[in-house]
Design a protein around this motif. Structure first.
Motif, PDB file in Angstrom:
ATOM      1  N   LEU A 105     -50.756 -89.807 -10.054  1.00  0.00           N
ATOM      2  CA  LEU A 105     -51.629 -90.493 -11.014  1.00  0.00           C
ATOM      3  C   LEU A 105     -51.310 -91.988 -11.026  1.00  0.00           C
ATOM      4  O   LEU A 105     -51.554 -92.681 -12.013  1.00  0.00           O
ATOM      5  N   ALA A 106     -50.754 -92.471  -9.917  1.00  0.00           N
ATOM      6  CA  ALA A 106     -50.356 -93.878  -9.852  1.00  0.00           C
ATOM      7  C   ALA A 106     -51.472 -94.780  -9.338  1.00  0.00           C
ATOM      8  O   ALA A 106     -51.274 -95.975  -9.180  1.00  0.00           O
ATOM      9  N   THR A 107     -52.647 -94.201  -9.066  1.00  0.00           N
ATOM     10  CA  THR A 107     -53.735 -94.988  -8.482  1.00  0.00           C
ATOM     11  C   THR A 107     -53.993 -96.271  -9.270  1.00  0.00           C
ATOM     12  O   THR A 107     -54.130 -97.351  -8.691  1.00  0.00           O
ATOM     13  N   ALA A 108     -54.041 -96.150 -10.604  1.00  0.00           N
ATOM     14  CA  ALA A 108     -54.352 -97.326 -11.426  1.00  0.00           C
ATOM     15  C   ALA A 108     -53.315 -98.426 -11.232  1.00  0.00           C
ATOM     16  O   ALA A 108     -53.645 -99.615 -11.258  1.00  0.00           O
ATOM     17  N   ALA A 109     -52.039 -98.038 -11.030  1.00  0.00           N
ATOM     18  CA  ALA A 109     -50.979 -99.036 -10.845  1.00  0.00           C
ATOM     19  C   ALA A 109     -51.231 -99.837  -9.565  1.00  0.00           C
ATOM     20  O   ALA A 109     -51.197-101.075  -9.568  1.00  0.00           O
ATOM     21  N   PHE A 110     -51.496 -99.142  -8.456  1.00  0.00           N
ATOM     22  CA  PHE A 110     -51.733 -99.824  -7.172  1.00  0.00           C
ATOM     23  C   PHE A 110     -53.009-100.660  -7.244  1.00  0.00           C
ATOM     24  O   PHE A 110     -53.065-101.805  -6.791  1.00  0.00           O
ATOM     25  N   PHE A 111     -54.032-100.042  -7.816  1.00  0.00           N
ATOM     26  CA  PHE A 111     -55.339-100.692  -7.928  1.00  0.00           C
ATOM     27  C   PHE A 111     -55.221-101.989  -8.737  1.00  0.00           C
ATOM     28  O   PHE A 111     -55.676-103.050  -8.321  1.00  0.00           O
ATOM     29  N   GLY A 112     -54.546-101.899  -9.867  1.00  0.00           N
ATOM     30  CA  GLY A 112     -54.398-103.065 -10.731  1.00  0.00           C
ATOM     31  C   GLY A 112     -53.579-104.165 -10.074  1.00  0.00           C
ATOM     32  O   GLY A 112     -53.873-105.353 -10.225  1.00  0.00           O
TER      33      GLY A 112
ATOM     34  N   ALA B 199     -45.088 -98.761  -4.000  1.00  0.00           N
ATOM     35  CA  ALA B 199     -45.083 -97.361  -3.595  1.00  0.00           C
ATOM     36  C   ALA B 199     -43.753 -97.005  -2.944  1.00  0.00           C
ATOM     37  O   ALA B 199     -43.209 -95.922  -3.161  1.00  0.00           O
ATOM     38  N   GLY B 200     -43.210 -97.949  -2.145  1.00  0.00           N
ATOM     39  CA  GLY B 200     -41.923 -97.708  -1.492  1.00  0.00           C
ATOM     40  C   GLY B 200     -40.813 -97.531  -2.513  1.00  0.00           C
ATOM     41  O   GLY B 200     -40.025 -96.579  -2.438  1.00  0.00           O
ATOM     42  N   LEU B 201     -40.752 -98.431  -3.490  1.00  0.00           N
ATOM     43  CA  LEU B 201     -39.720 -98.353  -4.530  1.00  0.00           C
ATOM     44  C   LEU B 201     -39.835 -97.052  -5.322  1.00  0.00           C
ATOM     45  O   LEU B 201     -38.860 -96.326  -5.514  1.00  0.00           O
ATOM     46  N   VAL B 202     -41.080 -96.779  -5.747  1.00  0.00           N
ATOM     47  CA  VAL B 202     -41.304 -95.576  -6.548  1.00  0.00           C
ATOM     48  C   VAL B 202     -41.004 -94.336  -5.723  1.00  0.00           C
ATOM     49  O   VAL B 202     -40.353 -93.395  -6.194  1.00  0.00           O
ATOM     50  N   GLY B 203     -41.479 -94.355  -4.486  1.00  0.00           N
ATOM     51  CA  GLY B 203     -41.260 -93.215  -3.612  1.00  0.00           C
ATOM     52  C   GLY B 203     -39.782 -92.937  -3.422  1.00  0.00           C
ATOM     53  O   GLY B 203     -39.320 -91.793  -3.543  1.00  0.00           O
ATOM     54  N   ALA B 204     -39.019 -94.004  -3.168  1.00  0.00           N
ATOM     55  CA  ALA B 204     -37.588 -93.830  -2.950  1.00  0.00           C
ATOM     56  C   ALA B 204     -36.927 -93.229  -4.184  1.00  0.00           C
ATOM     57  O   ALA B 204     -35.999 -92.431  -4.092  1.00  0.00           O
TER      58      ALA B 204
ATOM     59  N   GLY C   2     -50.804 -96.133  -0.944  1.00  0.00           N
ATOM     60  CA  GLY C   2     -50.797 -97.154  -1.996  1.00  0.00           C
ATOM     61  C   GLY C   2     -51.367 -98.477  -1.525  1.00  0.00           C
ATOM     62  O   GLY C   2     -52.094 -99.154  -2.256  1.00  0.00           O
ATOM     63  N   ALA C   3     -51.049 -98.844  -0.283  1.00  0.00           N
ATOM     64  CA  ALA C   3     -51.532-100.120   0.250  1.00  0.00           C
ATOM     65  C   ALA C   3     -53.058-100.149   0.262  1.00  0.00           C
ATOM     66  O   ALA C   3     -53.684-101.140  -0.131  1.00  0.00           O
ATOM     67  N   PHE C   4     -53.664 -99.044   0.694  1.00  0.00           N
ATOM     68  CA  PHE C   4     -55.129 -99.016   0.751  1.00  0.00           C
ATOM     69  C   PHE C   4     -55.725 -99.101  -0.650  1.00  0.00           C
ATOM     70  O   PHE C   4     -56.727 -99.781  -0.882  1.00  0.00           O
TER      71      PHE C   4
END
Lengths: 399, 324
Positions: free
Chosen positions: B62-69, B99-104, B209-211
């Protein structure tokens, strides 16, 4: 026999449909509206925005319609929900302009949605009379989109109004120099504090406590208790509806006794007096009306009658005024030509429920900035260029 | 692996024709249908990018809004200084970094914990952005004034969607894609095969996330006034999940068959029932859950299987069953 009856019936239905069809094509002015019916801003729009559109259409159609040239056009509304989202709002405006082909568009609700739709409204050449956008950006917006008009003033005006009201209270001996200031950490609160702080200092007030809180903060008790500990004479909060209510409630619970208590957006809502009743007496906030004016009394009475709801004491009247501005410009121009109507809005000030509002530079400079609850009515106590301001009373002790 | 099969070439040609047809749209309509199509293409890009990660790994993000923003903010902050394409790239890079930080930090946890974390992430980022702006004393509303028309934004978004599809296709052809298939089937088995599952998931989360960040960047000029509540609206996260699951996530084109009908039905409902949208949408969801429990994709494959059963099985039909 039956067959013939059917034939006659069908023919008359067809004739009727065609007749009404032609009537629609000629004697109707299509008005488009896109604003929140769902989402975070839906509550505010349900109080301030939608009832005024309903009231205005009821009034105009009751008169027989808008007078355009030698014709009378009944107003027909096409309405959409923008779900408080920029994408939806842009799409709705596009639909209104290119599918429904409406003649005019009521401005959307709120600063963000008005800004998001401004480019697309400008591209289609509609007059854009924004009644619910209060931001320091209005000057930038007005310059960028010459078809747009901004009625609710700037944050700086609101903040300076608040300070002016405090100065009046100090002069009357209600308060000393000690002021506690808090604000919500979003665009609106930031603009107000940026203008309000220097204005307070310039007026010789001493800021004894300052804090901010993120939008949507539920628990404001610590803010109020810290403000109380600073022993202020006046409390000022540049706040939004949920926190306006929460701050008032906390101040009441914790008995934050000050001579002047100011909270931001939402103070002027009917639900505010509904919630706090007599306790609201003496509370200052954004907005205000001149209840001595016949037009205003008449407007509020009709609003109650037609929509079964009380108008708020801030942007409601401005929203209605925005439609009056449109109405009078169309009638004066005598045409549905949008460019002619825009020119007419700039040229001649409209007579509205708030008095005459000149819009030569696309910005309205006449508005109420601060109101105060006095015996169940939110009277204007500070304004820029409007008549009828009342003297603020001292805030009585919390009950 | 390196040679394109006849089926793949056919799909590529159909895809190219569809994209070309879509790109011609602004020539015919600059009004409502263009705007509606832009919304469809936007969600096609977002949902497909989302599926790049969530499809094979089964992690609901549900992180789409974070990347999008973040993408939107990259443009809003830099529009006066840097050229637009650089800002779009920057939006993608910032989102990938996050995304990398969160993913890790989180991709070792799974199931509902990951969902909750990503839901909180958008709110966290929004608060950090607001807090920073308060601290810096900057104005919180930022202007994005450009000369882009809807058509320009539409073309850029279409190009991004093509890029998402191309990337997704390349991933399925690569070692990464093969490894992901194993992870998706059984993560234990994948680990025993010597696959560094955590690292692969992080890489994939970053690409996805990049896209999404780039989509946010491309859309920024449309707002003209950017504020944190609008840029980090959690609604976007939920819509993306709903549309992608409606379509189906087992194929790259799965989300697409969800996005298109969903957007059109939503549009129809909100135009016809402006005062009762939430009720009608709720009923529509109920209907979807009962009628399409496996998404549109699942229903399509079911129909195809039924068709195939009614005909004698041929080697060609078996070959066509290979994933596109």
């Amino acid at each position: 026999m039956i067959r013939r009856t059917m034939l006659v019936l069908t023919a008359s239905v067809a004739a009727f449909t065609m007749a009404t069809g032609f009537a629609v094509a000629q004697d109707v002015l299509k008005l488009g509206a896109s604003a929140p019916k769902t989402g975070p801003l839906a509550g505010g729009a349900a109080v301030t925005h939608w009832p005024n559109i309903k009231l205005w259409i009821h009034e105009v159609n009751g008169r027989g319609g808008l007078k355009v040239g030698d014709k009378r056009l009944k107003v027909e509304l096409v309405e959409y929900d923008d779900k408080t989202s920029g994408e939806e709002a842009v799409k709705n405006i596009q639909r209104l302009a290119t599918v429904d082909k409406v003649d005019f568009i009521v401005s959307p609700y709120g600063t963000g949605l008005n800004a998001a739709t401004a480019p697309i409204i400008a591209r289609h050449g509609y007059p854009h009379i924004a009644a619910t956008a209060a931001t320091d950006s209005v000057a930038v917006f007005a310059k960028r989109w010459p078809n747009s008009f901004w009625l609710l003033g700037s944050s700086t005006q609101q903040a300076q109004g608040a300070v002016a009201a405090l100065e009046k209270a100090r002069k009357a001996g209600h308060i000393g120099n000690r002021v506690a200031v808090v604000h919500v950490a979003d665009a609106f609160g930031l603009e107000l504090i940026a203008a309000g702080k220097p204005a307070l200092q310039k007026a010789g007030f001493e800021i004894v406590y300052e804090a901010n809180y993120p939008l949507g903060t539920q628990d404001l008790a610590p803010i109020v208790s810290q403000a109380k500990a600073a022993r202020p004479d006046a409390f000022v909060a540049f706040s939004y509806p949920p926190d306006t209510f929460a701050l008032t409630e906390q101040a009441q619970i914790q008995k934050l006794e000050v001579g002047a208590f100011y909270v931001g957006v939402g103070t002027a809502f009917p639900s505010y007096i509904g919630r706090f009743k007599d306790t609201a007496n003496g509370i200052l906030g954004i907005g205000g009306v001149n209840m001595a004016s016949k037009e205003m009394q008449e407007y509020r009475r009709k609003h109650r009658e037609v929509t079964n709801a009380e108008a708020d004491y801030w942007a409601s009247a401005m929203t209605y005024a925005s439609l009056q501005i449109l109405e009078q410009a169309i009638e004066r121009a005598g045409t549905l030509d949008r460019a002619a109507v825009i020119a007419e809005i700039k040229k001649t000030p409209a007579k509205t429920v708030l008095g005459e509002l000149p819009l030569a530079d696309n910005i309205n400079h006449r508005l109420w900035t601060v109101g105060q609850w006095q015996d169940g009515v939110f009277h204007g106590v500070a304004s820029t260029g409007l008549e009828g301001a009342r003297e603020p009373i001292r805030k009585p002790a919390w009950k | 692996m390196t040679q394109l099969s006849a089926g793949e070439i056919r799909i590529a040609l159909i895809g190219a024709a569809a994209v070309a047809a879509a790109a011609m749209l602004p020539v015919f309509d600059q009004g409502f249908y263009l705007t509606l199509s832009l919304n469809i293409v936007l969600f096609a890009a977002l949902c497909t990018a989302w599926t790049l990660f969530s499809g094979p790994t089964h992690y609901i993000s549900l992180a789409t809004a974070a990347f999008f923003g973040l993408g939107t903010y990259s443009v809003a902050l830099g529009i006066d200084v840097l050229p637009f394409p650089v800002l779009v790239a920057a939006g993608g890079a910032v989102a990938a970094l996050l995304a990398g930080l969160v993913g890790a930090a989180t991709l070792r946890i799974s199931g509902v914990y990951f969902v909750i974390f990503t839901l909180g992430l958008a709110e966290l980022i929004r608060q950090i952005v607001s807090w920073t702006q308060v601290k810096l004393g900057a104005s919180m509303g930022l202007y994005v004034f450009t000369d882009f028309s809807e058509a320009h934004i539409y073309w850029m978004m279409l190009a991004l969607t093509v890029a998402v599809f191309a990337t997704g296709w390349l991933i399925t052809r690569s070692r990464l894609g093969f490894a992901l298939q194993i992870i998706g089937n059984d993560e234990q088995v994948a680990r025993h095969c010597g696959i560094d599952t955590a690292r692969l998931k992080i890489v994939l989360f970053m690409i996805s996330g990049a896209f999404i960040g780039m989509a946010g960047a491309i859309l920024a000029p449309r707002y003209s006034y950017v504020e944190p509540p609008a840029a980090f609206s959690p609604t976007v996260s939920f819509l993306v999940v709903i549309m992608a699951l409606l379509g189906g996530t087992r194929r790259l084109w799965g989300p697409l068959v969800g996005v298109v009908p969903f957007t059109i039905v939503m549009e129809f409902v909100s135009a016809r029932f402006p005062n009762d949208t939430p009720i009608v949408i709720g009923l529509a969801f109920l209907a979807i859950v009962f009628v399409l429990p496996d998404g549109v994709l699942g229903r399509l494959e079911q129909l195809r299987a039924r068709l195939r059963r009614s005909r004698p099985a041929s080697p060609a039909a078996v070959a066509a069953k290979e994933p596109a």
